[in-house]
Motif scaffolding. Structure first.
Motif, PDB file in Angstrom:
ATOM      1  N   PRO A   1      35.243  -6.469 -11.777  1.00 42.61           N
ATOM      2  CA  PRO A   1      34.046  -5.674 -12.074  1.00 42.61           C
ATOM      3  C   PRO A   1      33.381  -5.193 -10.778  1.00 42.61           C
ATOM      4  O   PRO A   1      33.453  -5.857  -9.749  1.00 42.61           O
ATOM      5  N   ALA A   2      32.764  -4.049 -10.860  1.00 38.73           N
ATOM      6  CA  ALA A   2      32.179  -3.446  -9.661  1.00 38.73           C
ATOM      7  C   ALA A   2      30.699  -3.773  -9.559  1.00 38.73           C
ATOM      8  O   ALA A   2      30.001  -3.887 -10.564  1.00 38.73           O
ATOM      9  N   MET A   3      30.255  -3.921  -8.324  1.00 39.54           N
ATOM     10  CA  MET A   3      28.827  -4.130  -8.103  1.00 39.54           C
ATOM     11  C   MET A   3      28.241  -2.894  -7.441  1.00 39.54           C
ATOM     12  O   MET A   3      28.849  -2.309  -6.549  1.00 39.54           O
ATOM     13  N   SER A   4      27.066  -2.493  -7.883  1.00 37.75           N
ATOM     14  CA  SER A   4      26.401  -1.388  -7.195  1.00 37.75           C
ATOM     15  C   SER A   4      24.947  -1.758  -6.932  1.00 37.75           C
ATOM     16  O   SER A   4      24.390  -2.647  -7.582  1.00 37.75           O
ATOM     17  N   ALA A   5      24.355  -1.072  -5.971  1.00 38.89           N
ATOM     18  CA  ALA A   5      22.987  -1.389  -5.554  1.00 38.89           C
ATOM     19  C   ALA A   5      22.139  -0.117  -5.507  1.00 38.89           C
ATOM     20  O   ALA A   5      21.739   0.342  -4.450  1.00 38.89           O
ATOM     21  N   PRO A   6      21.862   0.452  -6.665  1.00 35.05           N
ATOM     22  CA  PRO A   6      21.045   1.674  -6.687  1.00 35.05           C
ATOM     23  C   PRO A   6      19.642   1.383  -6.161  1.00 35.05           C
ATOM     24  O   PRO A   6      19.080   0.311  -6.430  1.00 35.05           O
ATOM     25  N   ARG A   7      19.130   2.323  -5.400  1.00 39.08           N
ATOM     26  CA  ARG A   7      17.801   2.104  -4.859  1.00 39.08           C
ATOM     27  C   ARG A   7      17.092   3.440  -4.742  1.00 39.08           C
ATOM     28  O   ARG A   7      17.637   4.403  -4.219  1.00 39.08           O
ATOM     29  N   PHE A   8      15.882   3.485  -5.258  1.00 37.86           N
ATOM     30  CA  PHE A   8      15.103   4.682  -5.017  1.00 37.86           C
ATOM     31  C   PHE A   8      13.633   4.348  -4.966  1.00 37.86           C
ATOM     32  O   PHE A   8      13.182   3.312  -5.454  1.00 37.86           O
ATOM     33  N   CYS A   9      12.955   5.253  -4.323  1.00 35.83           N
ATOM     34  CA  CYS A   9      11.566   5.002  -4.022  1.00 35.83           C
ATOM     35  C   CYS A   9      10.805   6.297  -4.291  1.00 35.83           C
ATOM     36  O   CYS A   9      11.247   7.376  -3.893  1.00 35.83           O
ATOM     37  N   VAL A  10       9.706   6.179  -5.025  1.00 41.62           N
ATOM     38  CA  VAL A  10       8.931   7.370  -5.335  1.00 41.62           C
ATOM     39  C   VAL A  10       7.517   7.164  -4.797  1.00 41.62           C
ATOM     40  O   VAL A  10       6.878   6.148  -5.085  1.00 41.62           O
ATOM     41  N   HIS A  11       7.080   8.119  -4.018  1.00 40.21           N
ATOM     42  CA  HIS A  11       5.744   8.049  -3.459  1.00 40.21           C
ATOM     43  C   HIS A  11       4.941   9.195  -4.071  1.00 40.21           C
ATOM     44  O   HIS A  11       5.302  10.354  -3.929  1.00 40.21           O
TER      45      HIS A  11
ATOM     46  N   PHE B   1      28.227  -4.715 -12.507  1.00 40.94           N
ATOM     47  CA  PHE B   1      26.970  -5.387 -12.174  1.00 40.94           C
ATOM     48  C   PHE B   1      26.123  -4.367 -11.431  1.00 40.94           C
ATOM     49  O   PHE B   1      26.420  -4.010 -10.301  1.00 40.94           O
ATOM     50  N   SER B   2      25.097  -3.867 -12.100  1.00 41.36           N
ATOM     51  CA  SER B   2      24.222  -2.936 -11.392  1.00 41.36           C
ATOM     52  C   SER B   2      22.938  -3.681 -11.040  1.00 41.36           C
ATOM     53  O   SER B   2      22.368  -4.386 -11.869  1.00 41.36           O
ATOM     54  N   ASN B   3      22.549  -3.542  -9.819  1.00 42.80           N
ATOM     55  CA  ASN B   3      21.455  -4.340  -9.278  1.00 42.80           C
ATOM     56  C   ASN B   3      20.491  -3.387  -8.570  1.00 42.80           C
ATOM     57  O   ASN B   3      20.642  -3.088  -7.399  1.00 42.80           O
TER      58      ASN B   3
ATOM     59  N   GLN C   1      11.342   4.004 -19.308  1.00 41.42           N
ATOM     60  CA  GLN C   1      12.625   3.425 -18.895  1.00 41.42           C
ATOM     61  C   GLN C   1      13.498   3.233 -20.129  1.00 41.42           C
ATOM     62  O   GLN C   1      13.053   2.663 -21.129  1.00 41.42           O
ATOM     63  N   VAL C   2      14.713   3.735 -20.048  1.00 39.34           N
ATOM     64  CA  VAL C   2      15.643   3.599 -21.165  1.00 39.34           C
ATOM     65  C   VAL C   2      16.887   2.895 -20.650  1.00 39.34           C
ATOM     66  O   VAL C   2      17.592   3.420 -19.789  1.00 39.34           O
ATOM     67  N   GLN C   3      17.135   1.716 -21.145  1.00 37.72           N
ATOM     68  CA  GLN C   3      18.289   0.951 -20.686  1.00 37.72           C
ATOM     69  C   GLN C   3      19.367   1.028 -21.762  1.00 37.72           C
ATOM     70  O   GLN C   3      19.190   0.573 -22.880  1.00 37.72           O
ATOM     71  N   ALA C   4      20.473   1.695 -21.414  1.00 37.86           N
ATOM     72  CA  ALA C   4      21.540   1.927 -22.394  1.00 37.86           C
ATOM     73  C   ALA C   4      22.890   1.652 -21.745  1.00 37.86           C
ATOM     74  O   ALA C   4      23.785   2.481 -21.755  1.00 37.86           O
ATOM     75  N   ASP C   5      23.011   0.496 -21.144  1.00 42.69           N
ATOM     76  CA  ASP C   5      24.224   0.182 -20.391  1.00 42.69           C
ATOM     77  C   ASP C   5      25.354  -0.293 -21.285  1.00 42.69           C
ATOM     78  O   ASP C   5      25.150  -0.610 -22.458  1.00 42.69           O
ATOM     79  N   SER C   6      26.534  -0.371 -20.685  1.00 43.58           N
ATOM     80  CA  SER C   6      27.684  -0.929 -21.398  1.00 43.58           C
ATOM     81  C   SER C   6      27.378  -2.372 -21.773  1.00 43.58           C
ATOM     82  O   SER C   6      26.690  -3.084 -21.050  1.00 43.58           O
ATOM     83  N   LYS C   7      27.912  -2.773 -22.901  1.00 46.08           N
ATOM     84  CA  LYS C   7      27.601  -4.111 -23.409  1.00 46.08           C
ATOM     85  C   LYS C   7      28.132  -5.212 -22.486  1.00 46.08           C
ATOM     86  O   LYS C   7      27.596  -6.304 -22.447  1.00 46.08           O
ATOM     87  N   GLU C   8      29.211  -4.916 -21.760  1.00 51.29           N
ATOM     88  CA  GLU C   8      29.829  -5.940 -20.910  1.00 51.29           C
ATOM     89  C   GLU C   8      29.252  -5.945 -19.500  1.00 51.29           C
ATOM     90  O   GLU C   8      29.897  -6.416 -18.567  1.00 51.29           O
ATOM     91  N   SER C   9      28.085  -5.392 -19.327  1.00 53.98           N
ATOM     92  CA  SER C   9      27.556  -5.278 -17.964  1.00 53.98           C
ATOM     93  C   SER C   9      26.453  -6.297 -17.700  1.00 53.98           C
ATOM     94  O   SER C   9      25.829  -6.825 -18.621  1.00 53.98           O
ATOM     95  N   TRP C  10      26.262  -6.546 -16.405  1.00 49.37           N
ATOM     96  CA  TRP C  10      25.086  -7.289 -15.950  1.00 49.37           C
ATOM     97  C   TRP C  10      24.147  -6.255 -15.333  1.00 49.37           C
ATOM     98  O   TRP C  10      24.571  -5.467 -14.479  1.00 49.37           O
ATOM     99  N   ASN C  11      22.895  -6.262 -15.756  1.00 51.76           N
ATOM    100  CA  ASN C  11      21.936  -5.320 -15.174  1.00 51.76           C
ATOM    101  C   ASN C  11      20.752  -6.076 -14.643  1.00 51.76           C
ATOM    102  O   ASN C  11      20.019  -6.707 -15.407  1.00 51.76           O
ATOM    103  N   PHE C  12      20.553  -5.983 -13.358  1.00 47.92           N
ATOM    104  CA  PHE C  12      19.367  -6.597 -12.780  1.00 47.92           C
ATOM    105  C   PHE C  12      18.558  -5.490 -12.153  1.00 47.92           C
ATOM    106  O   PHE C  12      19.106  -4.517 -11.630  1.00 47.92           O
ATOM    107  N   SER C  13      17.251  -5.618 -12.230  1.00 50.65           N
ATOM    108  CA  SER C  13      16.456  -4.604 -11.553  1.00 50.65           C
ATOM    109  C   SER C  13      15.129  -5.196 -11.115  1.00 50.65           C
ATOM    110  O   SER C  13      14.606  -6.128 -11.729  1.00 50.65           O
ATOM    111  N   LYS C  14      14.669  -4.655 -10.029  1.00 51.98           N
ATOM    112  CA  LYS C  14      13.314  -4.988  -9.610  1.00 51.98           C
ATOM    113  C   LYS C  14      12.540  -3.690  -9.487  1.00 51.98           C
ATOM    114  O   LYS C  14      12.996  -2.730  -8.861  1.00 51.98           O
ATOM    115  N   THR C  15      11.389  -3.670 -10.125  1.00 54.37           N
ATOM    116  CA  THR C  15      10.540  -2.490 -10.069  1.00 54.37           C
ATOM    117  C   THR C  15       9.228  -2.896  -9.413  1.00 54.37           C
ATOM    118  O   THR C  15       8.584  -3.851  -9.851  1.00 54.37           O
TER     119      THR C  15
END
Ligand SMILES: Nc1ncnc2c1ncn2[C@@H]1O[C@H](COP(=O)(O)OP(=O)(O)O)[C@@H](O)[C@H]1O
Ligand SMILES: [Mg+2]
Lengths: 249, 441
Positions: B185-195, B216-218, B235-249
């Motif tokens: 499984p792949a891990m990704s680290a999406p990051r964005f910042c809105v000012h 694993f999206s983090n 926020q709409v979370q509609a990920d694949s059922k077999e995924s791990w989703n972590f997020s910090k807002t």
């Protein structure tokens, strides 16, 4: 239409209905009166199929069928309507949408097509007029925040939409001011005819000034202790229930 | 050094340390980004994966993540259909697409935002020494190990600046697509910042979807609201059922700014959101609504901190969960009212609807009040379908299963209906409410 024979029923270990027999024919209006706690609401919920109550003996036949075998929704589709003493509030369920769902369930059961929201709106407007209900109650959540009077009007509105063969109205008059009482009673009078029947449960006789029963029964401690005609209601009004309950004890 | 690493490889963190080495080898990163990534992995190493009694992870079991071997996904491609299917009509000219955390200019369209926002990719943003230092500094105080892990691997995110006084009617949609890798499984680290600049008003929709199975999206996202600005957020979370989703807002509210959000979760194998919100100056207002509808073994865990630092601020939280089968939802929420934060108004309500005996809904509401003139309320309920409501509907001719669907959908709709974007509401009906339309029998 309805034949109740020596019905015993209750909840868990407590027997609440202790041997009731009652026959209701097409075109008849029966009033059931009695003091608080005598089992009036329990009887009405048993007729509507509430799962909380168990029938230990006796029978209920409705148009030739064993009523007790039917699920609540089957009873409703077959023409039984219960007007609740305390209609529940259901937040999140839009009143008009709910009324249309109920109307369409009935139509499907009769083999008719469902009506779309626009056509239903016309039907609803007409019925709401009959019970003098403001249109704003269409968009409200089902019974949520309705006054006592509006809740009871909403019950009669449902009766008007479902056109039952047998309506059981449980204390539809309680908590109503005199105007609301008149409106509700007129609504009911408009809906009853020689092809359906009505069981009117009430604690006071004042409703019977508006809706004239053919028979009056007095329920006490789970039993019908006296039956008679309209005159019985007037006696009750004058003397209260005590003379009946004490003499039979 | 090599010896130390071999020992560490055996620990739960070791796999990720090795992955980070691979990441550094595979990418030629600018010195600025490298500094940030290294600060991230150092923080990750010192925080370590949470032990079973970790107070930030009371209801979340992260063992599987710690023991899974992940692959690095180069990212950058997904089918155009995915984008087409998930960008809402209202945001066609105001969407940013990130695939596995990598910003995709060709898939994005910012034409409706011209003159109102400035966009910088991550590397460019880091050339701003002040910004970089503040991010590196804040990493030293980071308490969430997954946020530190994001910083270690974040490479191609975006910085969006909404210019002061900008009024943007079309919602800006950020679409986060995760793709699964072949094999691991792949891990990704999406990051964005809105000012969001002073007096600006903006609507933001963040949707996360999967284009592939196991990943694993983090994610880490930051929102900085300058004075008198306003954000309406969905926020709409509609990920694949077999995924791990972590997020910090992270949300920081300055004077008289307003952040109003709805967080709708369809769940996955493991979804965990950490919301850190700070009402920093007087008059700020935060409203967070959330709804999760879970079936099978889906899990959604919400961890929320609302920090009232200044007087005269308002915060509302209203979260609802519907759990069926063996699914799990949790809400771990703390409101902290600092000593000077007089006249704070804060409420927090969690309602759970359990449709199965094997489902779990846990709640840990917590108030920490250090000021005396405040109005705070909280509540947490767990209930089943109400028998009297069900009976009422049945006596009107609705079958038990139709009546149950009506009652459960209405429970969720009271939150869904607070979403201000009709397209999102429609989407949520099929994403969440359709899960309730099955035979309850
Ligand atoms: N579900 C129940 N379990 C136990 N007792 C009940 C239940 N429902 C009603 N009762 C009891 O049965 C009696 C009759 O109640 P009810 O039918 O509501 O009377 P009425 O409508 O005539 O005032 C009361 O004593 C009431 O407390
Ligand atoms: Mg009663």
């Amino acid at each position: 239409m309805l034949e109740i024979k020596d019905l015993h029923a209750g909840s868990e270990d407590t027997e609440i209905i202790k041997g009731i027999s009652l026959t209701v024919n097409k075109g008849e209006i029966h009033a059931i009166m009695g003091p608080n706690g005598s089992g009036k609401s329990t009887l009405s919920k048993i007729l509507a199929g509430h799962h909380e109550y168990e029938v230990s003996s006796g029978s209920v036949t409705y148009n030739g069928k064993n009523l007790l075998d039917l699920e609540p929704e089957e009873r409703a589709l077959e023409g039984i309507f219960l007007g609740f003493q305390y209609p529940v509030e259901i937040p999140g369920v839009n009143n008009a949408e709910f009324l249309r769902m109920a109307y369409n369930a009935k139509r499907l059961h009769k083999g008719e097509d469902e009506v779309d929201p626009l056509d239903f709106d016309e039907i609803l407007d007409e019925k709401m007029k009959m019970v003098e209900m403001d249109h704003k109650y269409k968009a409200r959540f089902l019974n949520e925040g309705f006054s006592g009077g509006e809740k009871k009007k909403n019950e009669i509105l449902q009766m008007a939409i479902l056109e039952p063969k047998l309506a059981v109205l449980d204390e539809t008059d309680s908590g109503l001011d005199i105007d609301a009482l008149r409106i509700v009673a007129n609504g009911v009078n408009n809906l009853i005819n020689e092809n359906n029947a009505l069981i009117l449960i009430t604690h006071y006789q004042r409703l019977l000034d508006y809706i004239k029963p053919d028979y009056v029964h007095v329920l006490s401690k789970g039993k019908i202790i006296k039956s008679g005609d309209k005159g019985l209601a007037l006696e009750l009004e004058a003397q209260g229930y005590d003379w009946l309950t004490t003499t039979t004890n | 050094m090599a010896g130390a690493l071999t020992d560490e490889v055996k620990s739960a963190e070791g796999g990720f340390l090795q992955l980070h080495k691979d990441y550094l080898d595979a990418n030629s990163l600018s010195n600025d980004l490298l500094e940030f990534n290294k600060a991230g992995i150092e923080r990750f190493e010192s925080l370590k994966f949470p032990h079973p009694k970790h107070e930030m992870f009371t209801f979340v079991n992260t063992r599987e993540i710690a023991s899974t071997e992940f692959a690095l996904n180069p990212g950058g491609t997904c089918s155009a259909d995915v984008v087409k299917n998930h960008v809402y009509a209202c945001s066609e000219q105001s969407c940013l697409v990130l695939v596995d955390g990598v910003y995709q200019p060709e898939l994005s369209d910012l034409s409706a935002l011209a003159g109102k926002v400035e966009l910088a990719d991550f590397e460019k943003a880091f050339s701003d020494e002040k910004l970089k230092q503040s991010l590196v500094e804040s990493l030293k105080k980071e308490t969430d190990v997954f946020s530190a892990l994001n910083a270690a691997f974040a490479k191609q995110g975006v910085f969006l600046k909404v210019l002061p006084k900008a009024q943007i009617n079309k919602p800006i949609q950020v679409l986060l697509v995760s793709t699964g890798a072949e094999g691991k499984p792949a891990m990704s680290a999406p990051r964005f910042c809105v000012h969001i600049g002073k007096h600006a008003e903006v609507k933001i929709i963040v949707k996360t979807v999967g284009d592939g199975n196991s990943y694993f999206s983090n994610t880490v996202q930051d929102y900085f609201l300058d004075e008198n600005s306003s954000v309406i957020f969905s926020q709409v979370q509609a990920d694949s059922k077999e995924s791990w989703n972590f997020s910090k807002t992270f949300v920081r509210l300055n004077q008289y700014s307003r952040f109003k959000s709805t967080h709708a979760m369809a769940g996955s194998k493991l979804t965990r959101n950490n919301y850190q919100t700070h009402l920093c100056e007087p008059g700020a207002e935060l409203t967070m609504n959330g709804v999760s509808v879970l079936v099978d073994k889906e899990q959604v865990h919400q961890y929320i901190q609302v920090n009232h630092h200044a007087p005269n601020c308002i915060s509302h939280q209203y979260f609802k969960n519907i759990v069926n089968d063996k699914s799990r939802a949790s809400f771990d929420g703390t409101v902290v009212v600092d000593p000077g934060a007089q006249l704070t108004q804060s409420d927090q309500l969690i309602n759970n609807l359990m449709l199965s005996d094997e489902a779990h809904a846990d709640g840990k509401p917590n108030l920490m009040i250090y000021a005396d003139d405040v109005k705070c309320a909280h509540g947490n309920t767990v209930g089943q379908i109400d028998d009297e409501q069900l009976f009422y509907l049945e006596t009107r001719g609705l079958s038990a299963s139709v009546a149950k669907t009506l009652l459960t959908t209405s429970f969720a709709r009271s939150i869904i209906d607070t979403v201000e974007f009709p397209e999102v509401v429609e989407d949520l009906k099929s994403l969440l409410l359709s899960k309730l339309e099955r035979n309850h029998a």
